[in-house]
Every structure is written in structure tokens, then in C-alpha cells.
Design an enzyme around this catalytic site. Structure first.
Site, PDB file in Angstrom:
ATOM      1  N   GLU A  17      10.882 183.737  40.836  1.00 41.32           N
ATOM      2  CA  GLU A  17      11.594 184.999  40.654  1.00 41.32           C
ATOM      3  C   GLU A  17      12.108 185.561  41.972  1.00 41.32           C
ATOM      4  O   GLU A  17      12.464 186.733  42.065  1.00 41.32           O
ATOM      5  CB  GLU A  17      10.675 186.010  39.967  1.00 41.32           C
ATOM      6  CG  GLU A  17      10.236 185.580  38.580  1.00 41.32           C
ATOM      7  CD  GLU A  17       9.406 186.636  37.881  1.00 41.32           C
ATOM      8  OE1 GLU A  17       9.973 187.641  37.442  1.00 41.32           O
ATOM      9  OE2 GLU A  17       8.175 186.446  37.788  1.00 41.32           O
ATOM     10  N   SER A 154      10.303 186.429  34.203  1.00 44.42           N
ATOM     11  CA  SER A 154      11.738 186.146  34.168  1.00 44.42           C
ATOM     12  C   SER A 154      12.082 184.954  33.270  1.00 44.42           C
ATOM     13  O   SER A 154      13.093 184.288  33.459  1.00 44.42           O
ATOM     14  CB  SER A 154      12.292 185.902  35.582  1.00 44.42           C
ATOM     15  OG  SER A 154      12.284 187.086  36.325  1.00 44.42           O
ATOM     16  N   TYR A 223      20.048 186.300  34.102  1.00 43.15           N
ATOM     17  CA  TYR A 223      20.564 186.431  35.459  1.00 43.15           C
ATOM     18  C   TYR A 223      21.715 185.494  35.791  1.00 43.15           C
ATOM     19  O   TYR A 223      22.249 185.542  36.901  1.00 43.15           O
ATOM     20  CB  TYR A 223      19.427 186.171  36.468  1.00 43.15           C
ATOM     21  CG  TYR A 223      18.196 186.983  36.188  1.00 43.15           C
ATOM     22  CD1 TYR A 223      18.208 188.369  36.303  1.00 43.15           C
ATOM     23  CD2 TYR A 223      17.010 186.378  35.774  1.00 43.15           C
ATOM     24  CE1 TYR A 223      17.080 189.119  36.031  1.00 43.15           C
ATOM     25  CE2 TYR A 223      15.876 187.126  35.505  1.00 43.15           C
ATOM     26  CZ  TYR A 223      15.915 188.485  35.629  1.00 43.15           C
ATOM     27  OH  TYR A 223      14.792 189.232  35.347  1.00 43.15           O
ATOM     28  N   ARG A 265       7.017 198.272  32.432  1.00 39.93           N
ATOM     29  CA  ARG A 265       7.856 197.990  31.266  1.00 39.93           C
ATOM     30  C   ARG A 265       7.051 197.166  30.275  1.00 39.93           C
ATOM     31  O   ARG A 265       6.460 196.144  30.644  1.00 39.93           O
ATOM     32  CB  ARG A 265       9.103 197.204  31.683  1.00 39.93           C
ATOM     33  CG  ARG A 265      10.199 197.185  30.612  1.00 39.93           C
ATOM     34  CD  ARG A 265      11.314 196.233  30.963  1.00 39.93           C
ATOM     35  NE  ARG A 265      10.926 194.847  30.690  1.00 39.93           N
ATOM     36  CZ  ARG A 265      11.168 193.825  31.506  1.00 39.93           C
ATOM     37  NH1 ARG A 265      11.773 194.019  32.664  1.00 39.93           N
ATOM     38  NH2 ARG A 265      10.777 192.606  31.173  1.00 39.93           N
ATOM     39  N   ASP A 267       7.185 195.101  26.731  1.00 41.33           N
ATOM     40  CA  ASP A 267       8.158 194.415  25.894  1.00 41.33           C
ATOM     41  C   ASP A 267       7.541 194.089  24.529  1.00 41.33           C
ATOM     42  O   ASP A 267       6.439 193.522  24.461  1.00 41.33           O
ATOM     43  CB  ASP A 267       8.617 193.121  26.560  1.00 41.33           C
ATOM     44  CG  ASP A 267       9.232 193.358  27.940  1.00 41.33           C
ATOM     45  OD1 ASP A 267       9.520 194.524  28.270  1.00 41.33           O
ATOM     46  OD2 ASP A 267       9.408 192.375  28.681  1.00 41.33           O
ATOM     47  N   GLU A 279       4.858 191.226  26.235  1.00 41.59           N
ATOM     48  CA  GLU A 279       4.235 191.190  27.546  1.00 41.59           C
ATOM     49  C   GLU A 279       4.378 192.531  28.241  1.00 41.59           C
ATOM     50  O   GLU A 279       5.088 193.424  27.768  1.00 41.59           O
ATOM     51  CB  GLU A 279       4.840 190.089  28.421  1.00 41.59           C
ATOM     52  CG  GLU A 279       6.322 190.288  28.721  1.00 41.59           C
ATOM     53  CD  GLU A 279       6.896 189.163  29.563  1.00 41.59           C
ATOM     54  OE1 GLU A 279       6.300 188.072  29.580  1.00 41.59           O
ATOM     55  OE2 GLU A 279       7.934 189.385  30.206  1.00 41.59           O
ATOM     56  N   ASN A 281       5.120 194.243  32.181  1.00 47.62           N
ATOM     57  CA  ASN A 281       5.606 194.005  33.537  1.00 47.62           C
ATOM     58  C   ASN A 281       5.263 195.204  34.408  1.00 47.62           C
ATOM     59  O   ASN A 281       5.798 196.296  34.203  1.00 47.62           O
ATOM     60  CB  ASN A 281       7.122 193.793  33.540  1.00 47.62           C
ATOM     61  CG  ASN A 281       7.541 192.543  32.809  1.00 47.62           C
ATOM     62  OD1 ASN A 281       7.660 191.485  33.389  1.00 47.62           O
ATOM     63  ND2 ASN A 281       7.741 192.672  31.490  1.00 47.62           N
ATOM     64  N   GLY A 285      12.078 194.234  36.834  1.00 45.50           N
ATOM     65  CA  GLY A 285      13.353 194.191  37.549  1.00 45.50           C
ATOM     66  C   GLY A 285      13.826 195.593  37.873  1.00 45.50           C
ATOM     67  O   GLY A 285      13.731 196.498  37.044  1.00 45.50           O
TER      68      GLY A 285
END
Length: 316
Positions: A17, A154, A223, A265, A267, A279, A281, A285
């Protein structure tokens, strides 16, 4: 004139990442209010070496530069970094830092441990198996699954497997990125994220954001060159008031259960049975185009103000 707050913006990382993290760090350093903050760029190269600004540095020099700052803004995605190792470095250096501490970072990075904790507080997770290199050959196909590293990010090494012949190549790819792999039931549903930020004044929750992607939302979709044409974010996601309430309750409960700080974050998938955790985070990002800044911008907290809020909270 009062002294500016020196902020160690830490980016890069010796993992898959790296480029994403560099983008987050560049964006954050550029967005800090120059009348109040002095960014100090610390970068971890893919080989694990350090740079201060554009100059190569020994670890001892990087730690000294970190020690000269008032606060750190770690934006290293993935392990080592997001897994609590950067938080531990800041702890040992005695520097306040934005984001979750050592244990929360380590727990959230471990997707299997996160699933166990989530299940203990009543959140639904996808059925699955934890595999190691020693146990992978004993795993038997039992229907469509997603194969992924247990501590990756990612979408590196993540493969949806819909037929038995694709299982071995998917496992091979996942084990390229780590020594522990999850094979989870393939959930068919909407992908919806939510961001939680707990401050001394209370909890701030971004509106749910739905990811609309053509096909699987993998690293290239996130990305790659075709990102803008292949992926769209819808904020707020079109869900019912009851679904929204349950999502917020579950997200805050898991955020606190993991011991998160700063912004995280979370998800989820939404299928016909309700919410399914994907998951967490703890260092998501963080360029202006990323999900978390977009969610907070939607409730009147633009990117520079969000950075300021996180830094002020860390310094408190």
C-alpha cells in the site's frame, strides 16, 4: 508571533500500500493550514529505509526528527505501520499522535481477530476459515468464497472465487501478501462504508457512503487508471432510517470495542438479511478523494478542517 505546530506527516511503508500511503501523506501535508502548522515529511521507503523530506536518513535521525515535532500524523496504510507499529514508535518517542493506539491498530489489522470481536458484540460476519501455509491444503471447497490475506489492505491479494478450479491460484496470490489467509463466504450485497470519530465533545459520524463499482472493487478499481470511470461513491447511501440507525450503532460499538481513537472507517455489506461486517481501517485512505474525507465533507467538515480537528484532538 506564536510558534507553529510542527506535524510529522508519516507516509510510505514497506508494503503493497506504499503508493496509496504516499498519496495520503502528500495531500495531508499540502492541506495543513500554513499559518498554524509546519509539516515535517517522514517517509518509509518500500525497503524499510527512511527519508526526511527528500533526504535519506538513518532510523535514529528519523526518530530524532519525530522527537522535534509537537504531534505526529501517521498515514502509513497496511503493515507494518497501521498495525500499531507506528503508534508504538510514537509512544516510545513520547510524541502525541493522530489515530488509534498500539492494541487497536493490531486488532483491527487482523481481520480474523476483528471478526471474533465483532461477533462477540452481536455483529454479523461472513462465515469463513483461517488458513496458514500448513493448513491450506486441507481446506475443502464449499461454495463461492472470497480469499484474502488476514492482515492486508487496499484489496491486495483479494480474489473472489466462484468455482473450485480458481481456488488454488487465489490462495497462491493471497499467500504472496501474508502468512495467514481468510477464505470467507462470498457475500452478495451493497458495499457501504461509515466513518466514526470520537472526540472529547462526543462522537462524530460521517454519512454512510456506498461504493458502486463495475465488477469487483479490487486494487486496480480503487487506484488504477480507470478508477474514475469504474467506481462511483454515493453519499449519503440510499438506506432506510432503521438501517442507518443499526449501522451507526454497530459501527460505534465495534469502534469502541476495538479501542479505536481518531477516525476509523468501518466497511459493511448490506444484503437481504441486513448488515455484514467486512473490515475496519484505523488508518484509512486520506486524500481528499478518499472515502473518509468525502464523508466528512458531506456534513460540513472539509478536508483541512478534518485534519485540524484530528490534530487538535491528539494534542489534547
Amino acid at each position: 508571533m506564536s510558534e507553529k505546530t510542527r506535524v510529522a506527516v508519516i507516509g510510505g511503508g514497506a508494503n503493497g500500500e506504499h503508493e496509496v500511503s504516499l498519496a495520503s501523506a502528500r495531500a495531508a501535508a499540502s492541506a495543513l493550514d500554513p499559518t498554524r502548522y509546519e509539516p515535517v515529511r517522514l517517509t518509509i521507503a518500500q525497503d524499510g529505509s527512511w527519508r526526511i523530506g527528500d533526504k535519506p536518513a538513518r532510523l535514529s535521525e528519523a526518530v530524532a526528527a519525530l522527537g522535534d515535532c509537537h504531534v505526529a500524523l501517521p498515514l502509513v496504510h497496511g503493515a507494518p505501520g497501521e498495525d500499531g507499529t507506528i503508534a508504538a514508535l510514537c509512544e516510545l518517542a513520547g510524541i502525541p499522535y493522530v489515530g488509534s493506539g498500539v492494541s487497536a491498530g493490531a486488532l483491527a489489522m487482523d481481520k480474523h481477530a476483528t471478526k471474533l470481536l465483532a461477533a462477540s458484540i452481536g455483529l454479523r460476519t461472513a462465515a469463513g476459515a483461517l488458513l496458514t501455509r500448513a493448513t491450506r491444503d486441507a481446506y475443502a471447497w464449499a461454495g463461492p468464497v472470497v480469499v484474502k490475506p488476514a492482515d492486508g489492505g487496499s484489496s491486495r491479494g483479494v480474489t473472489p472465487v466462484r468455482e473450485p478450479a480458481a481456488l488454488v491460484p487465489a490462495l497462491d496470490e493471497a499467500f504472496r501478501w501474508g502468512d495467514r489467509v481468510l477464505a470467507e463466504e462470498l457475500i452478495t450485497g451493497r458495499e457501504i462504508d461509515i466513518a466514526v470519530l470520537e472526540t472529547r465533545e462526543g462522537v462524530v459520524i460521517g454519512p454512510p457512503l456506498e461504493i458502486r463499482a463495475r465488477g469487483f472493487f479490487d486494487y486496480e478499481a480503487k487506484y488504477g487508471a480507470a478508477h474514475e470511470s469504474e467506481v462511483a461513491f454515493e453519499t449519503p447511501a440510499a438506506i432506510t432510517a432503521q438501517q442507518h440507525r443499526r449501522l451507526e450503532q454497530g459501527a460505534v460499538a465495534l469502534y469502541r470495542g476495538l479501542g479505536c481513537r481518531g477516525v476509523a472507517r468501518l466497511d459493511f455489506f448490506l444484503d437481504e438479511r441486513g448488515w455484514v461486517l467486512n473490515e475496519v481501517n484505523t488508518t484509512p485512505g486520506f486524500s481528499p478523494a478518499s472515502q473518509v474525507p468525502q464523508m466528512f465533507a458531506a456534513i460540513g467538515i472539509p478536508y483541512p478542517r478534518l485534519l485540524d480537528l484530528l490534530i487538535r484532538e491528539a494534542l489534547r
